[in-house]
Scaffold this active site. Structure first.
Site, PDB file in Angstrom:
ATOM      1  N   ARG A  22       0.853  -1.185   0.000  1.00  0.00           N
ATOM      2  CA  ARG A  22       0.000   0.000   0.000  1.00  0.00           C
ATOM      3  C   ARG A  22       0.893   1.240   0.000  1.00  0.00           C
ATOM      4  O   ARG A  22       2.083   1.178   0.311  1.00  0.00           O
ATOM      5  CB  ARG A  22      -0.895   0.014   1.235  1.00  0.00           C
ATOM      6  CG  ARG A  22      -1.861  -1.161   1.345  1.00  0.00           C
ATOM      7  CD  ARG A  22      -2.671  -1.070   2.620  1.00  0.00           C
ATOM      8  NE  ARG A  22      -3.655  -2.134   2.732  1.00  0.00           N
ATOM      9  CZ  ARG A  22      -3.440  -3.299   3.316  1.00  0.00           C
ATOM     10  NH1 ARG A  22      -2.258  -3.551   3.858  1.00  0.00           N
ATOM     11  NH2 ARG A  22      -4.397  -4.210   3.380  1.00  0.00           N
ATOM     12  N   TYR A  26     -11.451 -10.905  -5.944  1.00  0.00           N
ATOM     13  CA  TYR A  26     -10.667 -10.971  -7.175  1.00  0.00           C
ATOM     14  C   TYR A  26     -10.857 -12.294  -7.920  1.00  0.00           C
ATOM     15  O   TYR A  26     -10.438 -12.426  -9.057  1.00  0.00           O
ATOM     16  CB  TYR A  26      -9.177 -10.794  -6.869  1.00  0.00           C
ATOM     17  CG  TYR A  26      -8.850  -9.478  -6.232  1.00  0.00           C
ATOM     18  CD1 TYR A  26      -8.798  -8.311  -6.983  1.00  0.00           C
ATOM     19  CD2 TYR A  26      -8.605  -9.380  -4.865  1.00  0.00           C
ATOM     20  CE1 TYR A  26      -8.515  -7.090  -6.394  1.00  0.00           C
ATOM     21  CE2 TYR A  26      -8.321  -8.165  -4.270  1.00  0.00           C
ATOM     22  CZ  TYR A  26      -8.268  -7.034  -5.037  1.00  0.00           C
ATOM     23  OH  TYR A  26      -7.992  -5.835  -4.452  1.00  0.00           O
ATOM     24  N   LYS A  71      -1.708  -2.127   7.391  1.00  0.00           N
ATOM     25  CA  LYS A  71      -3.035  -1.636   7.733  1.00  0.00           C
ATOM     26  C   LYS A  71      -3.544  -2.341   8.991  1.00  0.00           C
ATOM     27  O   LYS A  71      -3.447  -3.549   9.126  1.00  0.00           O
ATOM     28  CB  LYS A  71      -3.981  -1.905   6.558  1.00  0.00           C
ATOM     29  CG  LYS A  71      -5.349  -1.295   6.718  1.00  0.00           C
ATOM     30  CD  LYS A  71      -6.146  -1.532   5.446  1.00  0.00           C
ATOM     31  CE  LYS A  71      -7.537  -0.967   5.563  1.00  0.00           C
ATOM     32  NZ  LYS A  71      -8.312  -1.202   4.323  1.00  0.00           N
TER      33      LYS A  71
END
Length: 295
Positions: free
Chosen positions: A140, A274, A165
């Site tokens: 990220r 996904y 995160k």
């Protein structure tokens, strides 16, 4: 509400907007941002990334793109109102656009052919290293910005995300291409760019043009340059690279649970979004090379 009414929104819209604002305020509180004056452009982008990944507790999976767009739009209205009424001097959303002008879906916006074009557009090892970090490692934006020299072990071929995160840690295996590029950047370019004796600069792995730690904004600028040079859609964001590597790894045969760990998703449901994208089963060895990432 009077402001929304004045610009033509119905009561039904107010209720929808309230949901988005409530979620935004709760997120800000968790980030220890207790004043709207302290909200920055990067905070808005981080909230957008959070919206894309957080589980949908009502229906499973993640939030729909339309819901995310509504949430981002009402936040823009909020800051426009504060700016118009002179309650805020700087609008952190003035340079950001989250409208439907570019369809922000979870489809594979970056194909393997696109990735190859980006690598061919690189003029420096540093640019290849940046691609390796955001695509090859799936980091990220803030994880890339926090990356330190001690977090990359060249001998073992591993990268450590020490505070991802939600404070989660993870270990990311480096494939042969990424490992080679990171090594070459570290040993041949980084030392020449470093300018300063402060601890943060010395510890940082990626160095900006001023010789200091590369921040998230600089990653974005550098990637935008490559996207333009490769002739790809300039509205592709850093986060699309995480979507791309997730899809490519699943297509290469990596198990969903391993992709979840690779990307640092809290919930496997996030990774499963996904699965419907993997319409073809690719060979283990691709033009980019995922063969050294264990499945």
């Amino acid at each position: 509400m009077k402001y929304l009414q004045a610009i033509g929104y119905s009561e039904a819209s107010w209720k929808t907007f309230t949901t988005g604002l409530r979620e935004f305020f709760c997120w800000l509180e968790k980030q220890k941002i207790l004043s709207l004056e302290k909200v920055s452009e990067s905070d808005i982008e981080n909230f957008y990334s959070y919206q894309q990944e957080r589980p949908n507790n009502m229906t499973g999976g993640t939030l729909s793109e339309s819901r995310i767009t509504i949430h981002m739009y009402v936040i823009k209205l909020l800051f426009c109102y504060l700016e118009d009424t002179e309650q805020l001097q700087i609008n952190p959303m003035s340079n950001l656009d989250y409208t439907h002008s570019y369809k922000r879906t979870r489809e594979n916006l970056l194909s393997l052919a696109d990735i190859e074009k980006l690598y061919k557009a690189c003029d420096t090892v540093k640019q290849r290293a940046i691609l390796g970090i955001i695509y090859g490692c799936g980091l990220r934006r803030q994880e890339a910005a926090k990356l330190n020299v001690r977090d990359i072990h060249f001998k073992s071929g591993l990268l450590y995300v020490r505070q991802g995160k939600g404070g989660r840690k993870r270990t990311v295996p480096l494939n042969t291409t990424v490992l080679k590029d990171l090594k070459e950047y570290y040993y041949n370019e980084r030392s020449g760019e470093l300018n300063g004796n402060d601890t943060d600069s010395i510890e940082a792995f990626m160095i900006n043009k001023h010789g200091r730690r590369m921040r998230g904004r600089t990653y974005n600028v550098e990637v935008k340059k490559l996207i333009k040079a490769a002739g790809l859609n300039t509205q592709i964001t850093l986060h699309h690279f995480r979507h791309a590597i997730a899809t490519h790894l699943l297509e290469s045969g990596m198990k969903t649970g391993h992709v979840k760990d690779f990307l640092g998703h809290q919930s496997i449901e996030t990774t499963q979004t996904y699965l419907h994208l993997t319409t073809t089963q690719m060979k283990k060895t691709t033009s980019y090379g995922t063969e050294t990432i264990p499945d």
